[in-house]
Design a protein around this motif. Structure first.
Motif, PDB file in Angstrom:
ATOM      1  N   SER A 154       3.986 -40.377 -12.966  1.00  0.00           N
ATOM      2  CA  SER A 154       2.520 -40.367 -12.945  1.00  0.00           C
ATOM      3  C   SER A 154       1.979 -38.969 -13.180  1.00  0.00           C
ATOM      4  O   SER A 154       2.513 -37.985 -12.658  1.00  0.00           O
ATOM      5  N   SER A 155       0.931 -38.907 -13.981  1.00  0.00           N
ATOM      6  CA  SER A 155       0.127 -37.696 -14.103  1.00  0.00           C
ATOM      7  C   SER A 155      -1.201 -38.028 -13.458  1.00  0.00           C
ATOM      8  O   SER A 155      -2.100 -38.588 -14.080  1.00  0.00           O
ATOM      9  N   LYS A 156      -1.279 -37.744 -12.139  1.00  0.00           N
ATOM     10  CA  LYS A 156      -2.385 -38.238 -11.308  1.00  0.00           C
ATOM     11  C   LYS A 156      -2.374 -39.769 -11.389  1.00  0.00           C
ATOM     12  O   LYS A 156      -1.370 -40.387 -11.087  1.00  0.00           O
ATOM     13  N   SER A 157      -3.437 -40.394 -11.864  1.00  0.00           N
ATOM     14  CA  SER A 157      -3.460 -41.855 -11.915  1.00  0.00           C
ATOM     15  C   SER A 157      -2.929 -42.400 -13.240  1.00  0.00           C
ATOM     16  O   SER A 157      -2.854 -43.611 -13.432  1.00  0.00           O
ATOM     17  N   TYR A 158      -2.531 -41.508 -14.139  1.00  0.00           N
ATOM     18  CA  TYR A 158      -2.069 -41.896 -15.470  1.00  0.00           C
ATOM     19  C   TYR A 158      -0.575 -42.203 -15.405  1.00  0.00           C
ATOM     20  O   TYR A 158       0.226 -41.351 -15.063  1.00  0.00           O
ATOM     21  N   LYS A 159      -0.181 -43.427 -15.761  1.00  0.00           N
ATOM     22  CA  LYS A 159       1.216 -43.860 -15.647  1.00  0.00           C
ATOM     23  C   LYS A 159       1.933 -43.705 -16.983  1.00  0.00           C
ATOM     24  O   LYS A 159       1.383 -44.044 -18.036  1.00  0.00           O
ATOM     25  N   LEU A 160       3.175 -43.198 -16.923  1.00  0.00           N
ATOM     26  CA  LEU A 160       3.985 -43.047 -18.123  1.00  0.00           C
ATOM     27  C   LEU A 160       5.426 -43.443 -17.825  1.00  0.00           C
ATOM     28  O   LEU A 160       5.862 -43.420 -16.673  1.00  0.00           O
ATOM     29  N   ASN A 161       6.165 -43.761 -18.891  1.00  0.00           N
ATOM     30  CA  ASN A 161       7.604 -43.990 -18.800  1.00  0.00           C
ATOM     31  C   ASN A 161       8.317 -42.883 -19.561  1.00  0.00           C
ATOM     32  O   ASN A 161       7.993 -42.622 -20.726  1.00  0.00           O
ATOM     33  N   ILE A 162       9.270 -42.233 -18.923  1.00  0.00           N
ATOM     34  CA  ILE A 162      10.053 -41.194 -19.587  1.00  0.00           C
ATOM     35  C   ILE A 162      11.531 -41.560 -19.494  1.00  0.00           C
ATOM     36  O   ILE A 162      11.930 -42.405 -18.685  1.00  0.00           O
ATOM     37  N   CYS A 163      12.342 -40.936 -20.315  1.00  0.00           N
ATOM     38  CA  CYS A 163      13.767 -41.225 -20.322  1.00  0.00           C
ATOM     39  C   CYS A 163      14.437 -40.641 -19.076  1.00  0.00           C
ATOM     40  O   CYS A 163      14.121 -39.528 -18.646  1.00  0.00           O
ATOM     41  N   GLU A 164      15.340 -41.409 -18.523  1.00  0.00           N
ATOM     42  CA  GLU A 164      15.993 -41.046 -17.268  1.00  0.00           C
ATOM     43  C   GLU A 164      16.747 -39.723 -17.356  1.00  0.00           C
ATOM     44  O   GLU A 164      16.808 -38.965 -16.383  1.00  0.00           O
ATOM     45  N   SER A 165      17.323 -39.430 -18.511  1.00  0.00           N
ATOM     46  CA  SER A 165      18.127 -38.213 -18.659  1.00  0.00           C
ATOM     47  C   SER A 165      17.313 -36.946 -18.446  1.00  0.00           C
ATOM     48  O   SER A 165      17.861 -35.901 -18.085  1.00  0.00           O
ATOM     49  N   VAL A 166      15.999 -37.029 -18.651  1.00  0.00           N
ATOM     50  CA  VAL A 166      15.138 -35.851 -18.462  1.00  0.00           C
ATOM     51  C   VAL A 166      15.191 -35.386 -17.008  1.00  0.00           C
ATOM     52  O   VAL A 166      15.150 -34.180 -16.725  1.00  0.00           O
ATOM     53  N   ASN A 167      15.298 -36.325 -16.097  1.00  0.00           N
ATOM     54  CA  ASN A 167      15.309 -35.980 -14.668  1.00  0.00           C
ATOM     55  C   ASN A 167      16.569 -35.237 -14.252  1.00  0.00           C
ATOM     56  O   ASN A 167      16.624 -34.681 -13.151  1.00  0.00           O
ATOM     57  N   LYS A 168      17.578 -35.245 -15.117  1.00  0.00           N
ATOM     58  CA  LYS A 168      18.833 -34.559 -14.802  1.00  0.00           C
ATOM     59  C   LYS A 168      18.851 -33.124 -15.335  1.00  0.00           C
ATOM     60  O   LYS A 168      19.832 -32.406 -15.153  1.00  0.00           O
TER      61      LYS A 168
END
Length: 364
Positions: free
Chosen positions: A120-134
């Motif tokens: 989330s970017s404040k109330s804005y919802k997004l989907n990102i690739c899981e590998s980014v979190n690593k």
């Protein structure tokens, strides 16, 4: 290196000038911890050679990896997802990234095959690739080039390769600009190396490269993109996602306060987009089209214009997700499948579009 700095180096030994650029920027001191997982994000929008003006030169990536490994950083991953309609695996192979990964023993992640996570970017919802979190430290390596829908693409827009294909399509239904800005508020790029060697200044798929032989380094993606606007003769207001990103606190678009340093070579490039894409945009009725589909339409329209056929069309060509389940005379892509005449594909090839439109015109 300060956030208001942009470093430039000129030459044709791309790997070694990248290393020299990073030495000057003292990138190693920015990372410090040898255990951090470093991600490198090139632009491999499509499987075409870097000399064509659309994809990141593998020599730059090699220079980054050699520099990092010389300072003891070995936990490195190259991650990318091509645009909808092309396979990242083909781009990795065609652009030399499979060989590069094997040579330097670095990981290669195809984000088109990655799982996604909701953010989330404040109330804005997004989907990102899981590998980014690593990734602990992200190095963005975009190509400086034009774009048929957003005028320019560089540091900020390159983050789209880190979202799933379904999200890329959704971004276009949302108008591109706010989603790109919001994406950059949830994915932080720590360092930027810009491939300004020979980008196509009109078209993100390449084909009309402008030789600059320049590589840049910076920390602020908003400043980088604002600088690109200045080089190509645009105001930042012409590219709304830059202004929106600045308002979200991602960076500064104040190029007048930037410290731009050429550390080697001479800038002699005239940055003058031909704006050939703008010459044919009037023929399209674009509602939320994906970049890949629109990019297939453009060369077809250019060919028709060269042959004096484009202005013989009886109507605009519908393209984009906004035309789904609607009726009309002439459309391109599966989103216009309910039209009387539609060129099927997601996306169809430029040759298929050209041939179909030419036959349509000649049989009027």
């Amino acid at each position: 290196m300060q956030k208001n700095e942009i470093l430039k180096i000129y030459g044709t030994d791309y790997k070694n000038q990248t290393i020299a650029l990073l030495e000057h920027a003292d990138l190693a001191s920015e990372i410090s911890d040898l255990s951090l997982h470093i991600g490198i994000k090139p632009n491999l929008v499509t499987p075409t050679p870097a000399s064509y003006g659309a994809t990141t030169h593998s020599e730059i990536i090699a220079g980054i990896v050699e520099y990092l490994q010389s300072y003891g950083f070995f936990n490195i991953t190259i991650l990318e997802g091509s645009w909808v309609g092309d396979k990242t695996s083909e781009a990795f192979e065609y652009c030399g990234y499979n060989d590069l990964a094997k040579k330097y023993n670095v990981k290669l992640v195809n984000t088109q095959k990655d799982a996604s996570v909701k953010v989330s970017s404040k109330s804005y919802k997004l989907n990102i690739c899981e590998s980014v979190n690593k990734i602990d430290f992200l190095i963005n390596v975009p190509v400086l080039k034009g774009h048929c829908q957003t005028k320019i693409t560089c540091a900020l827009k390159n983050m789209k390769g880190l979202i799933p294909n379904s999200e890329k399509r959704r971004f276009h239904t949302l108008g591109l600009h706010e989603p790109i800005a919001r994406l950059n508020s949830v994915i932080h790029q720590d360092f930027i190396v810009v491939d300004n060697i020979c980008g196509d200044l009109d078209f993100e798929e390449g084909g009309n490269p402008v030789i600059s032989n320049c590589i840049m380094a910076a920390k602020d993606p908003v400043l980088v993109d604002a600088h690109v606007c200045a080089l190509l003769g645009y105001d930042v207001k012409d590219v709304p996602y830059i202004v929106l990103s600045e308002s979200l606190g991602i960076g500064s678009s104040d190029v007048s306060s930037a410290k731009i340093t050429v550390i080697s070579g001479t800038e002699d490039t005239i940055y003058a987009p031909e704006k050939r894409v703008l010459d044919v945009r009037y023929a399209a009725d674009d509602i939320d089209s994906c970049s890949a589909c629109y990019a297939m339409l453009v060369p077809a329209l250019l060919k028709l214009k060269e042959e004096g056929l484009l202005d013989k069309l009886p109507c605009k060509i519908a393209i984009g997700q906004g035309h789904k389940n609607k009726s009309g005379l002439l459309g391109v892509g599966n989103c216009t499948s309910s039209f009387k005449y539609s060129v099927k594909g997601c996306p169809p090839s430029d040759n298929d579009i050209y041939s179909a439109l030419k036959d349509f015109i000649l049989n009027l």
